[in-house]
Design a protein around this motif. Structure first.
Motif, PDB file in Angstrom:
ATOM      1  N   LYS A 113       0.828  -1.207   0.000  1.00 27.25           N
ATOM      2  CA  LYS A 113       0.000   0.000   0.000  1.00 27.25           C
ATOM      3  C   LYS A 113       0.860   1.253   0.000  1.00 27.25           C
ATOM      4  N   ASN A 114       1.938   1.242   0.790  1.00 26.49           N
ATOM      5  CA  ASN A 114       2.838   2.399   0.816  1.00 26.49           C
ATOM      6  C   ASN A 114       3.563   2.605  -0.508  1.00 26.49           C
ATOM      7  N   MET A 115       3.671   1.548  -1.313  1.00 24.27           N
ATOM      8  CA  MET A 115       4.312   1.649  -2.621  1.00 24.27           C
ATOM      9  C   MET A 115       3.335   2.042  -3.723  1.00 24.27           C
ATOM     10  N   GLY A 116       2.083   2.232  -3.354  1.00 26.15           N
ATOM     11  CA  GLY A 116       1.089   2.583  -4.351  1.00 26.15           C
ATOM     12  C   GLY A 116       0.420   1.387  -4.997  1.00 26.15           C
ATOM     13  N   GLU A 117       0.562   0.200  -4.397  1.00 21.72           N
ATOM     14  CA  GLU A 117      -0.053  -1.023  -4.914  1.00 21.72           C
ATOM     15  C   GLU A 117      -0.902  -1.663  -3.819  1.00 21.72           C
ATOM     16  N   PRO A 118      -1.991  -1.004  -3.414  1.00 19.63           N
ATOM     17  CA  PRO A 118      -2.804  -1.561  -2.318  1.00 19.63           C
ATOM     18  C   PRO A 118      -3.522  -2.838  -2.741  1.00 19.63           C
ATOM     19  N   GLN A 119      -3.620  -3.779  -1.810  1.00 26.09           N
ATOM     20  CA  GLN A 119      -4.359  -5.020  -2.031  1.00 26.09           C
ATOM     21  C   GLN A 119      -5.803  -4.829  -1.563  1.00 26.09           C
ATOM     22  N   THR A 120      -6.723  -5.423  -2.271  1.00 28.42           N
ATOM     23  CA  THR A 120      -8.128  -5.291  -1.885  1.00 28.42           C
ATOM     24  C   THR A 120      -8.413  -6.118  -0.639  1.00 28.42           C
ATOM     25  N   ARG A 121      -9.542  -5.810  -0.009  1.00 25.03           N
ATOM     26  CA  ARG A 121      -9.954  -6.567   1.183  1.00 25.03           C
ATOM     27  C   ARG A 121     -10.138  -8.038   0.834  1.00 25.03           C
ATOM     28  N   LEU A 122     -10.714  -8.320  -0.334  1.00 25.63           N
ATOM     29  CA  LEU A 122     -10.923  -9.703  -0.747  1.00 25.63           C
ATOM     30  C   LEU A 122      -9.602 -10.443  -0.926  1.00 25.63           C
ATOM     31  N   GLN A 123      -8.606  -9.773  -1.498  1.00 27.84           N
ATOM     32  CA  GLN A 123      -7.304 -10.405  -1.695  1.00 27.84           C
ATOM     33  C   GLN A 123      -6.643 -10.745  -0.368  1.00 27.84           C
ATOM     34  N   ILE A 124      -6.721  -9.823   0.579  1.00 28.00           N
ATOM     35  CA  ILE A 124      -6.094 -10.053   1.885  1.00 28.00           C
ATOM     36  C   ILE A 124      -6.810 -11.167   2.636  1.00 28.00           C
ATOM     37  N   CYS A 125      -8.154 -11.130   2.638  1.00 20.48           N
ATOM     38  CA  CYS A 125      -8.922 -12.176   3.342  1.00 20.48           C
ATOM     39  C   CYS A 125      -8.670 -13.545   2.716  1.00 20.48           C
ATOM     40  N   THR A 126      -8.657 -13.607   1.395  1.00 24.00           N
ATOM     41  CA  THR A 126      -8.419 -14.885   0.714  1.00 24.00           C
ATOM     42  C   THR A 126      -7.038 -15.426   1.039  1.00 24.00           C
ATOM     43  N   LYS A 127      -6.054 -14.548   1.054  1.00 29.79           N
ATOM     44  CA  LYS A 127      -4.690 -14.980   1.365  1.00 29.79           C
ATOM     45  C   LYS A 127      -4.606 -15.517   2.790  1.00 29.79           C
ATOM     46  N   ILE A 128      -5.261 -14.865   3.726  1.00 29.81           N
ATOM     47  CA  ILE A 128      -5.220 -15.307   5.120  1.00 29.81           C
ATOM     48  C   ILE A 128      -5.901 -16.666   5.276  1.00 29.81           C
ATOM     49  N   ILE A 129      -7.097 -16.810   4.686  1.00 29.95           N
ATOM     50  CA  ILE A 129      -7.895 -18.024   4.906  1.00 29.95           C
ATOM     51  C   ILE A 129      -7.219 -19.248   4.317  1.00 29.95           C
ATOM     52  N   TYR A 130      -6.799 -19.144   3.056  1.00 27.15           N
ATOM     53  CA  TYR A 130      -6.346 -20.340   2.353  1.00 27.15           C
ATOM     54  C   TYR A 130      -4.860 -20.622   2.525  1.00 27.15           C
ATOM     55  N   THR A 131      -4.247 -19.954   3.475  1.00 29.18           N
ATOM     56  CA  THR A 131      -2.891 -20.336   3.888  1.00 29.18           C
ATOM     57  C   THR A 131      -2.869 -20.800   5.341  1.00 29.18           C
ATOM     58  N   LEU A 132      -4.051 -20.946   5.947  1.00 28.84           N
ATOM     59  CA  LEU A 132      -4.135 -21.455   7.314  1.00 28.84           C
ATOM     60  C   LEU A 132      -3.904 -22.962   7.320  1.00 28.84           C
ATOM     61  N   PRO A 133      -3.400 -23.511   8.419  1.00 30.64           N
ATOM     62  CA  PRO A 133      -3.262 -24.971   8.530  1.00 30.64           C
ATOM     63  C   PRO A 133      -4.635 -25.635   8.595  1.00 30.64           C
ATOM     64  N   PRO A 134      -4.732 -26.927   8.264  1.00 30.30           N
ATOM     65  CA  PRO A 134      -6.039 -27.606   8.190  1.00 30.30           C
ATOM     66  C   PRO A 134      -6.858 -27.543   9.474  1.00 30.30           C
ATOM     67  N   HIS A 135      -6.216 -27.552  10.647  1.00 32.80           N
ATOM     68  CA  HIS A 135      -6.996 -27.589  11.879  1.00 32.80           C
ATOM     69  C   HIS A 135      -7.707 -26.269  12.173  1.00 32.80           C
ATOM     70  N   LEU A 136      -7.484 -25.241  11.343  1.00 33.76           N
ATOM     71  CA  LEU A 136      -8.176 -23.962  11.521  1.00 33.76           C
ATOM     72  C   LEU A 136      -9.163 -23.688  10.395  1.00 33.76           C
ATOM     73  N   HIS A 137      -9.574 -24.742   9.666  1.00 33.54           N
ATOM     74  CA  HIS A 137     -10.476 -24.571   8.533  1.00 33.54           C
ATOM     75  C   HIS A 137     -11.947 -24.719   8.926  1.00 33.54           C
ATOM     76  N   GLY A 138     -12.241 -24.943  10.194  1.00 33.93           N
ATOM     77  CA  GLY A 138     -13.610 -25.245  10.600  1.00 33.93           C
ATOM     78  C   GLY A 138     -14.599 -24.121  10.370  1.00 33.93           C
TER      79      GLY A 138
END
Length: 294
Positions: free
Chosen positions: A161-186
């Motif tokens: 974001k500071n470089m002028g390339e902000p990520q959307t809320r959807l991109q950040i949420c998707t990155k967080i969710i689908y890089t979690l370990p399996p035991h946190l997928h509930g």
């Protein structure tokens, strides 16, 4: 208005690579001492204001020479200089020594701030593709908690974001969710069922931490039940049931049963084998032969 070093203990020193984290603590320190406007250039040093008197010409029609009196806004100038000095102290105290060498020649806090930003933006432009790749390829790190994982992704997103390339809320949420370990997928099914306007990073963080807390509660109990079931193996009650009736208290067995003695595969015993017995020992250890000699 004096700024003690202990009031800056919460500020991480800027080393050229941690601008967002440094700014987080620095903004608090500058706001605490009312130095933000001096640092960002909103409040500049006021120009000198002098009282002007016009001198009457000695010759009629001659030039009028103005006469300047003393400075009448010395208090405002002095107050600004005190603020600027305090702001420079805060900045220099929270910058690594190796970077202070690049600030030689800066006379005001605004000049220091401008030079640091220009240096960072130049380096950021060169590193933008590297940081973008870090965001795309980031995976859950072994030993991290859920909060550590979320913070790491948000930090990279803030750098972009500071470089002028902000990520959307959807991109950040998707990155967080689908890089979690399996035991946190509930929680994922419930999360995907929420309306899009309710899918905020704050709510996502709360749900992930709640899932982590539930795992921490239930996993030890499951392990404890499994341990107790295995530790009671081989227990036959309070009393044993040996051959011939009552044989006293039974034995408790913890852990796996004892290993059986390996079967004897050597030469057959000369004493037992001719009589039809199965020889499970060498002749030198034959107990029956030893009894017959007594």
């Amino acid at each position: 208005m004096a700024c003690a070093n202990k009031s800056l203990a919460h500020v991480v020193k800027f080393d050229g690579s941690n601008l967002p984290l440094w700014r987080l603590g620095l903004d608090v320190a500058l706001e605490e001492h009312d130095m933000q406007s001096v640092t960002d250039g909103t409040l500049l040093c006021p120009p000198e204001i002098r009282q002007v008197t016009e001198q009457v010409p000695s010759v009629e029609g001659g030039p009028v020479t103005p006469t300047y009196g003393p400075i009448i806004n010395t208090d405002a100038i002095r107050e600004w200089k005190i603020k600027d000095c305090t702001a420079r102290r805060i900045l220099l105290t929270t910058i690594e020594l190796k970077l202070q060498n690049t600030l030689v020649g800066c006379e005001t806090a605004f000049q220091i701030w401008t030079r640091l930003n220009s240096q960072h933006n130049k380096c950021a432009a060169n590193n933008m593709y590297i940081i973008q790749r870090s965001f795309l390829n980031y995976e859950y790190q072994t030993g991290h908690s859920a909060m550590d994982h979320i913070t790491a992704i948000e930090t990279i997103a803030e750098q972009l974001k500071n470089m002028g390339e902000p990520q959307t809320r959807l991109q950040i949420c998707t990155k967080i969710i689908y890089t979690l370990p399996p035991h946190l997928h509930g929680f994922i099914a419930v999360w995907e069922a929420l309306p899009e306007e309710e899918q905020t990073i704050a709510l996502l963080t709360a749900k992930i931490l709640n899932e982590e807390s539930k795992n921490a509660i239930f996993e030890p109990q499951e392990y404890d039940h499994g341990y107790r079931a295995s530790s009671n193996r081989g227990y036959r009650g309070e009393y044993g049931s040996g051959r011939g009736g009552f044989s006293g208290p039974g034995k408790h067995h913890d852990g796996p049963p004892a290993a059986k003695k390996p079967r004897y595969n050597g030469p057959l015993c000369d004493h037992c084998h001719p009589k039809g017995f199965v020889a499970t020992h060498p002749f030198a250890e034959c107990r029956k032969h030893a009894q017959s000699l007594k």
